[in-house]
Motif scaffolding. Structure first.
Motif, PDB file in Angstrom:
ATOM      1  N   UNK A  37     -15.252 -18.876 -31.646  1.00  0.00           N
ATOM      2  CA  UNK A  37     -14.145 -19.448 -32.763  1.00  0.00           C
ATOM      3  C   UNK A  37     -13.608 -20.656 -32.065  1.00  0.00           C
ATOM      4  N   UNK A  38     -13.071 -20.787 -30.979  1.00  0.00           N
ATOM      5  CA  UNK A  38     -12.437 -21.691 -30.099  1.00  0.00           C
ATOM      6  C   UNK A  38     -13.325 -22.909 -30.283  1.00  0.00           C
ATOM      7  N   UNK A  39     -14.556 -22.708 -30.011  1.00  0.00           N
ATOM      8  CA  UNK A  39     -15.416 -23.931 -30.014  1.00  0.00           C
ATOM      9  C   UNK A  39     -15.686 -24.674 -31.329  1.00  0.00           C
ATOM     10  N   UNK A  40     -15.703 -23.661 -32.519  1.00  0.00           N
ATOM     11  CA  UNK A  40     -15.827 -24.066 -33.624  1.00  0.00           C
ATOM     12  C   UNK A  40     -14.596 -24.870 -34.091  1.00  0.00           C
ATOM     13  N   UNK A  41     -13.490 -24.294 -34.020  1.00  0.00           N
ATOM     14  CA  UNK A  41     -12.275 -24.914 -34.393  1.00  0.00           C
ATOM     15  C   UNK A  41     -12.146 -26.093 -33.771  1.00  0.00           C
ATOM     16  N   UNK A  42     -12.222 -26.267 -32.482  1.00  0.00           N
ATOM     17  CA  UNK A  42     -11.960 -27.411 -31.656  1.00  0.00           C
ATOM     18  C   UNK A  42     -12.943 -28.607 -32.173  1.00  0.00           C
ATOM     19  N   UNK A  43     -13.777 -28.239 -32.840  1.00  0.00           N
ATOM     20  CA  UNK A  43     -15.199 -29.365 -33.189  1.00  0.00           C
ATOM     21  C   UNK A  43     -14.863 -29.846 -34.587  1.00  0.00           C
ATOM     22  N   UNK A  44     -13.892 -28.937 -35.509  1.00  0.00           N
ATOM     23  CA  UNK A  44     -13.621 -29.522 -36.629  1.00  0.00           C
ATOM     24  C   UNK A  44     -12.822 -30.866 -36.847  1.00  0.00           C
ATOM     25  N   UNK A  75     -25.298 -23.487 -31.403  1.00  0.00           N
ATOM     26  CA  UNK A  75     -25.049 -21.795 -31.623  1.00  0.00           C
ATOM     27  C   UNK A  75     -23.869 -21.438 -31.605  1.00  0.00           C
ATOM     28  N   UNK A  76     -22.952 -21.873 -30.729  1.00  0.00           N
ATOM     29  CA  UNK A  76     -21.530 -21.666 -30.581  1.00  0.00           C
ATOM     30  C   UNK A  76     -20.702 -22.103 -31.852  1.00  0.00           C
ATOM     31  N   UNK A  77     -21.054 -23.137 -32.340  1.00  0.00           N
ATOM     32  CA  UNK A  77     -20.348 -23.593 -33.429  1.00  0.00           C
ATOM     33  C   UNK A  77     -20.757 -22.597 -34.846  1.00  0.00           C
ATOM     34  N   UNK A  78     -22.007 -22.441 -34.866  1.00  0.00           N
ATOM     35  CA  UNK A  78     -22.463 -21.241 -36.004  1.00  0.00           C
ATOM     36  C   UNK A  78     -21.805 -20.123 -35.891  1.00  0.00           C
ATOM     37  N   UNK A  79     -22.022 -19.547 -34.843  1.00  0.00           N
ATOM     38  CA  UNK A  79     -21.172 -18.093 -34.457  1.00  0.00           C
ATOM     39  C   UNK A  79     -19.733 -18.333 -34.647  1.00  0.00           C
ATOM     40  N   UNK A  80     -19.005 -19.151 -34.411  1.00  0.00           N
ATOM     41  CA  UNK A  80     -17.516 -19.475 -34.612  1.00  0.00           C
ATOM     42  C   UNK A  80     -17.465 -19.627 -35.835  1.00  0.00           C
ATOM     43  N   UNK A  81     -17.986 -20.293 -36.685  1.00  0.00           N
ATOM     44  CA  UNK A  81     -17.986 -20.751 -38.150  1.00  0.00           C
ATOM     45  C   UNK A  81     -17.960 -19.308 -38.758  1.00  0.00           C
ATOM     46  N   UNK A  82     -18.813 -18.447 -38.611  1.00  0.00           N
ATOM     47  CA  UNK A  82     -19.322 -17.160 -39.125  1.00  0.00           C
ATOM     48  C   UNK A  82     -18.153 -16.143 -38.886  1.00  0.00           C
ATOM     49  N   UNK A  97     -14.234  -9.752 -28.563  1.00  0.00           N
ATOM     50  CA  UNK A  97     -14.575 -10.109 -27.292  1.00  0.00           C
ATOM     51  C   UNK A  97     -14.226 -11.488 -26.885  1.00  0.00           C
ATOM     52  N   UNK A  98     -14.081 -11.518 -25.730  1.00  0.00           N
ATOM     53  CA  UNK A  98     -13.920 -12.886 -25.003  1.00  0.00           C
ATOM     54  C   UNK A  98     -15.163 -13.907 -25.587  1.00  0.00           C
ATOM     55  N   UNK A  99     -16.251 -13.477 -25.624  1.00  0.00           N
ATOM     56  CA  UNK A  99     -17.283 -14.155 -26.098  1.00  0.00           C
ATOM     57  C   UNK A  99     -17.071 -14.913 -27.767  1.00  0.00           C
ATOM     58  N   UNK A 100     -16.782 -13.720 -28.387  1.00  0.00           N
ATOM     59  CA  UNK A 100     -16.475 -14.097 -29.868  1.00  0.00           C
ATOM     60  C   UNK A 100     -15.295 -15.132 -29.863  1.00  0.00           C
ATOM     61  N   UNK A 101     -14.197 -14.966 -29.110  1.00  0.00           N
ATOM     62  CA  UNK A 101     -13.067 -15.950 -29.193  1.00  0.00           C
ATOM     63  C   UNK A 101     -13.615 -17.246 -28.687  1.00  0.00           C
ATOM     64  N   UNK A 102     -14.370 -17.300 -27.843  1.00  0.00           N
ATOM     65  CA  UNK A 102     -14.903 -18.672 -27.423  1.00  0.00           C
ATOM     66  C   UNK A 102     -15.687 -19.394 -28.442  1.00  0.00           C
TER      67      UNK A 102
END
Length: 166
Positions: A159-166, A86-93, A152-157
């Protein structure tokens, strides 16, 4: 030079950081590393832990360090968290909406003075994005500050999760 400046103590012996909030430098853009070292050396980027290592670096030292870390193979940190779908998909979007791939390239591998952010430490990415958002950090321009303004902090987190997983 790397041993003399003790870069591996924080950034990892092969440029892959095992320390929370310390970025990995392996495979980073040569120009980006050189630019950051100049900013540290000249006191234009305030990171107290980098003041002593950057002090007295010559322009050639800066170029050599940039080339050294750029030549190391990029690898994710050894303690990277498992992917949260879920965090990955949100961060990717969000990353697509914010057009991160325009400057950092679609692979997020960066170019020239734009850093390689794919696979970077997640907590480091989140802290830096929050610092840009809160105007506690500025790049060589204010573009990143504007991109993350209002997140928001949640949105930044995410994005950070998505980018870190790439």
């Amino acid at each position: 030079m790397v041993a003399e400046r003790n870069c591996g103590a924080c950034h990892g012996e092969r440029g892959v950081s095992a320390m929370p909030s310390i970025p990995s430098l392996a495979g980073q853009q040569r120009e980006f590393i050189a630019l950051q070292l100049v900013l540290f050396r000249e006191g234009l980027r305030d990171v107290p832990a980098m003041q002593a290592p950057a002090d007295g670096l010559t322009d050639q030292d800066v170029e050599d360090l940039g080339a050294y870390f750029a030549a190391l193979p990029h690898a994710p940190p050894p303690d990277r968290a498992p992917q949260d779908a879920a965090a990955y998909a949100g961060g990717e979007a969000l990353a697509n909406q914010l057009r991160c791939g325009v400057c950092h390239l679609p692979s997020l591998a960066g170019q020239n003075q734009v850093p390689h952010i794919a696979g970077q430490r997640e907590e480091y990415l989140a802290e830096e994005l929050k610092a840009y958002r809160d105007s506690r950090r500025h790049g060589t321009d204010t573009q990143m500050n504007g991109v993350v303004q209002g997140l928001s902090d949640a949105q930044i987190e995410q994005i950070a999760h998505y980018v870190s997983q790439r």
